[in-house]
Write a protein that holds these residues in place. Structure first.
Motif, PDB file in Angstrom:
ATOM      1  N   MET A   1     -37.153  13.969  25.708  1.00  0.00           N
ATOM      2  CA  MET A   1     -37.704  15.178  26.254  1.00  0.00           C
ATOM      3  C   MET A   1     -38.693  14.884  27.379  1.00  0.00           C
ATOM      4  O   MET A   1     -38.749  15.635  28.345  1.00  0.00           O
ATOM      5  CB  MET A   1     -38.394  15.986  25.163  1.00  0.00           C
ATOM      6  N   LEU A   2     -39.480  13.803  27.211  1.00  0.00           N
ATOM      7  CA  LEU A   2     -40.414  13.452  28.278  1.00  0.00           C
ATOM      8  C   LEU A   2     -39.685  13.052  29.555  1.00  0.00           C
ATOM      9  O   LEU A   2     -40.103  13.427  30.647  1.00  0.00           O
ATOM     10  CB  LEU A   2     -41.328  12.305  27.832  1.00  0.00           C
ATOM     11  N   LEU A   3     -38.592  12.299  29.396  1.00  0.00           N
ATOM     12  CA  LEU A   3     -37.839  11.880  30.584  1.00  0.00           C
ATOM     13  C   LEU A   3     -37.257  13.067  31.330  1.00  0.00           C
ATOM     14  O   LEU A   3     -37.110  13.027  32.546  1.00  0.00           O
ATOM     15  CB  LEU A   3     -36.722  10.903  30.194  1.00  0.00           C
ATOM     16  N   ALA A   4     -36.959  14.146  30.609  1.00  0.00           N
ATOM     17  CA  ALA A   4     -36.371  15.342  31.212  1.00  0.00           C
ATOM     18  C   ALA A   4     -37.420  16.400  31.554  1.00  0.00           C
ATOM     19  O   ALA A   4     -37.070  17.502  31.968  1.00  0.00           O
ATOM     20  CB  ALA A   4     -35.335  15.937  30.269  1.00  0.00           C
ATOM     21  N   ASP A   5     -38.703  16.072  31.392  1.00  0.00           N
ATOM     22  CA  ASP A   5     -39.781  17.052  31.616  1.00  0.00           C
ATOM     23  C   ASP A   5     -39.570  18.325  30.809  1.00  0.00           C
ATOM     24  O   ASP A   5     -39.862  19.432  31.265  1.00  0.00           O
ATOM     25  CB  ASP A   5     -39.921  17.395  33.104  1.00  0.00           C
ATOM     26  N   ASP A   6     -39.100  18.185  29.587  1.00  0.00           N
ATOM     27  CA  ASP A   6     -38.845  19.334  28.718  1.00  0.00           C
ATOM     28  C   ASP A   6     -40.114  19.663  27.924  1.00  0.00           C
ATOM     29  O   ASP A   6     -40.224  19.392  26.734  1.00  0.00           O
ATOM     30  CB  ASP A   6     -37.677  19.030  27.769  1.00  0.00           C
ATOM     31  N   TYR A   7     -41.084  20.269  28.603  1.00  0.00           N
ATOM     32  CA  TYR A   7     -42.367  20.586  27.981  1.00  0.00           C
ATOM     33  C   TYR A   7     -42.235  21.704  26.946  1.00  0.00           C
ATOM     34  O   TYR A   7     -42.967  21.727  25.965  1.00  0.00           O
ATOM     35  CB  TYR A   7     -43.408  20.930  29.048  1.00  0.00           C
ATOM     36  N   ASP A   8     -41.297  22.615  27.145  1.00  0.00           N
ATOM     37  CA  ASP A   8     -41.063  23.655  26.136  1.00  0.00           C
ATOM     38  C   ASP A   8     -40.570  23.034  24.832  1.00  0.00           C
ATOM     39  O   ASP A   8     -40.986  23.432  23.743  1.00  0.00           O
ATOM     40  CB  ASP A   8     -40.058  24.696  26.643  1.00  0.00           C
ATOM     41  N   GLY A   9     -39.694  22.054  24.933  1.00  0.00           N
ATOM     42  CA  GLY A   9     -39.194  21.359  23.751  1.00  0.00           C
ATOM     43  C   GLY A   9     -40.301  20.598  23.033  1.00  0.00           C
ATOM     44  O   GLY A   9     -40.369  20.586  21.800  1.00  0.00           O
ATOM     45  N   LEU A  10     -41.188  19.976  23.803  1.00  0.00           N
ATOM     46  CA  LEU A  10     -42.310  19.248  23.217  1.00  0.00           C
ATOM     47  C   LEU A  10     -43.284  20.211  22.527  1.00  0.00           C
ATOM     48  O   LEU A  10     -43.813  19.914  21.461  1.00  0.00           O
ATOM     49  CB  LEU A  10     -43.037  18.445  24.289  1.00  0.00           C
ATOM     50  N   GLN A  11     -43.468  21.362  23.136  1.00  0.00           N
ATOM     51  CA  GLN A  11     -44.315  22.388  22.536  1.00  0.00           C
ATOM     52  C   GLN A  11     -43.723  22.844  21.203  1.00  0.00           C
ATOM     53  O   GLN A  11     -44.438  23.071  20.239  1.00  0.00           O
ATOM     54  CB  GLN A  11     -44.411  23.569  23.506  1.00  0.00           C
ATOM     55  N   GLN A  12     -42.407  22.970  21.154  1.00  0.00           N
ATOM     56  CA  GLN A  12     -41.724  23.377  19.928  1.00  0.00           C
ATOM     57  C   GLN A  12     -41.885  22.315  18.840  1.00  0.00           C
ATOM     58  O   GLN A  12     -42.082  22.633  17.673  1.00  0.00           O
ATOM     59  CB  GLN A  12     -40.243  23.646  20.184  1.00  0.00           C
ATOM     60  N   ILE A  13     -41.837  21.047  19.216  1.00  0.00           N
ATOM     61  CA  ILE A  13     -42.042  19.977  18.244  1.00  0.00           C
ATOM     62  C   ILE A  13     -43.447  20.082  17.657  1.00  0.00           C
ATOM     63  O   ILE A  13     -43.632  19.957  16.442  1.00  0.00           O
ATOM     64  CB  ILE A  13     -41.818  18.586  18.881  1.00  0.00           C
ATOM     65  N   ALA A  14     -44.443  20.335  18.497  1.00  0.00           N
ATOM     66  CA  ALA A  14     -45.817  20.490  18.004  1.00  0.00           C
ATOM     67  C   ALA A  14     -45.899  21.653  17.022  1.00  0.00           C
ATOM     68  O   ALA A  14     -46.515  21.537  15.961  1.00  0.00           O
ATOM     69  CB  ALA A  14     -46.773  20.701  19.169  1.00  0.00           C
ATOM     70  N   GLU A  15     -45.270  22.756  17.361  1.00  0.00           N
ATOM     71  CA  GLU A  15     -45.276  23.915  16.468  1.00  0.00           C
ATOM     72  C   GLU A  15     -44.605  23.580  15.135  1.00  0.00           C
ATOM     73  O   GLU A  15     -45.114  23.919  14.066  1.00  0.00           O
ATOM     74  CB  GLU A  15     -44.563  25.087  17.131  1.00  0.00           C
ATOM     75  N   ASP A  16     -43.465  22.901  15.212  1.00  0.00           N
ATOM     76  CA  ASP A  16     -42.753  22.501  13.992  1.00  0.00           C
ATOM     77  C   ASP A  16     -43.605  21.573  13.130  1.00  0.00           C
ATOM     78  O   ASP A  16     -43.602  21.667  11.901  1.00  0.00           O
ATOM     79  CB  ASP A  16     -41.426  21.815  14.329  1.00  0.00           C
ATOM     80  N   GLN A  17     -44.331  20.672  13.772  1.00  0.00           N
ATOM     81  CA  GLN A  17     -45.187  19.739  13.037  1.00  0.00           C
ATOM     82  C   GLN A  17     -46.288  20.490  12.280  1.00  0.00           C
ATOM     83  O   GLN A  17     -46.549  20.204  11.117  1.00  0.00           O
ATOM     84  CB  GLN A  17     -45.812  18.714  13.989  1.00  0.00           C
ATOM     85  N   VAL A  18     -46.914  21.453  12.964  1.00  0.00           N
ATOM     86  CA  VAL A  18     -47.983  22.230  12.320  1.00  0.00           C
ATOM     87  C   VAL A  18     -47.413  23.071  11.179  1.00  0.00           C
ATOM     88  O   VAL A  18     -47.974  23.105  10.088  1.00  0.00           O
ATOM     89  CB  VAL A  18     -48.719  23.102  13.359  1.00  0.00           C
ATOM     90  N   GLU A  19     -46.282  23.717  11.427  1.00  0.00           N
ATOM     91  CA  GLU A  19     -45.655  24.518  10.366  1.00  0.00           C
ATOM     92  C   GLU A  19     -45.238  23.650   9.188  1.00  0.00           C
ATOM     93  O   GLU A  19     -45.211  24.105   8.051  1.00  0.00           O
ATOM     94  CB  GLU A  19     -44.455  25.286  10.916  1.00  0.00           C
ATOM     95  N   GLY A  20     -44.937  22.389   9.454  1.00  0.00           N
ATOM     96  CA  GLY A  20     -44.544  21.459   8.404  1.00  0.00           C
ATOM     97  C   GLY A  20     -45.727  20.854   7.667  1.00  0.00           C
ATOM     98  O   GLY A  20     -45.546  20.052   6.760  1.00  0.00           O
ATOM     99  N   GLY A  21     -46.943  21.199   8.074  1.00  0.00           N
ATOM    100  CA  GLY A  21     -48.127  20.737   7.358  1.00  0.00           C
ATOM    101  C   GLY A  21     -48.980  19.708   8.068  1.00  0.00           C
ATOM    102  O   GLY A  21     -49.923  19.178   7.474  1.00  0.00           O
ATOM    103  N   ALA A  22     -48.677  19.401   9.325  1.00  0.00           N
ATOM    104  CA  ALA A  22     -49.491  18.416  10.048  1.00  0.00           C
ATOM    105  C   ALA A  22     -50.928  18.894  10.156  1.00  0.00           C
ATOM    106  O   ALA A  22     -51.180  20.061  10.451  1.00  0.00           O
ATOM    107  CB  ALA A  22     -48.919  18.181  11.443  1.00  0.00           C
ATOM    108  N   HIS A  23     -51.865  17.987   9.916  1.00  0.00           N
ATOM    109  CA  HIS A  23     -53.285  18.311  10.027  1.00  0.00           C
ATOM    110  C   HIS A  23     -53.834  17.972  11.409  1.00  0.00           C
ATOM    111  O   HIS A  23     -54.847  18.525  11.825  1.00  0.00           O
ATOM    112  CB  HIS A  23     -54.086  17.555   8.969  1.00  0.00           C
ATOM    113  N   VAL A  24     -53.178  17.053  12.105  1.00  0.00           N
ATOM    114  CA  VAL A  24     -53.584  16.609  13.439  1.00  0.00           C
ATOM    115  C   VAL A  24     -52.323  16.358  14.253  1.00  0.00           C
ATOM    116  O   VAL A  24     -51.330  15.851  13.726  1.00  0.00           O
ATOM    117  CB  VAL A  24     -54.410  15.298  13.367  1.00  0.00           C
ATOM    118  N   LEU A  25     -52.371  16.696  15.539  1.00  0.00           N
ATOM    119  CA  LEU A  25     -51.248  16.406  16.438  1.00  0.00           C
ATOM    120  C   LEU A  25     -51.635  15.223  17.321  1.00  0.00           C
ATOM    121  O   LEU A  25     -52.610  15.290  18.069  1.00  0.00           O
ATOM    122  CB  LEU A  25     -50.925  17.631  17.299  1.00  0.00           C
ATOM    123  N   ASP A  26     -50.892  14.140  17.214  1.00  0.00           N
ATOM    124  CA  ASP A  26     -51.125  12.932  17.995  1.00  0.00           C
ATOM    125  C   ASP A  26     -50.254  13.011  19.247  1.00  0.00           C
ATOM    126  O   ASP A  26     -49.030  13.032  19.144  1.00  0.00           O
ATOM    127  CB  ASP A  26     -50.762  11.703  17.161  1.00  0.00           C
TER     128      ASP A  26
END
Length: 104
Positions: A1-26
């Motif tokens: 995703m980084l190679l393709a500049d897919d920032y929307d996809g990266l944002q979605q991963i962050a959202e999925d991580q938080v919804e999955g219980g992540a306490h911190v986003l690295d």
């Protein structure tokens, strides 16, 4: 995703991580295939910080990238402006507890 500049996809991963219980986003965007870690981190830190409430950890070996990323995070900007408290509000270890309960 980084190679393709897919920032929307990266944002979605962050959202999925938080919804999955992540306490911190690295956030780490260093790639050997790209030389623009600073710009990628700026984009990712800004987007994630504006859409997620979880604390963000900036993961980079480059001080300039870390500094620039912190500038993108609203909570980091307000907390790093003044790193010292006035003497009247500063607490010492002994002032936190009554003398009878202070740890020894």
């Amino acid at each position: 995703m980084l190679l393709a500049d897919d920032y929307d996809g990266l944002q979605q991963i962050a959202e999925d991580q938080v919804e999955g219980g992540a306490h911190v986003l690295d956030l780490c965007v260093a790639l050997t295939e790209r030389q623009d870690e600073d710009e990628q981190m700026r984009q990712v830190a800004k987007r994630v910080s504006l859409t997620q409430l979880a604390p963000i950890q900036i993961d980079s070996t480059e001080p300039d990238v870390i500094s620039m990323a912190l500038d993108q995070i609203p909570a980091a900007r307000s907390s790093t402006r003044s790193t010292s408290r006035p003497a009247a509000t500063r607490q010492t270890p002994s002032s936190r507890w009554p003398s009878s309960t202070a740890p020894r």
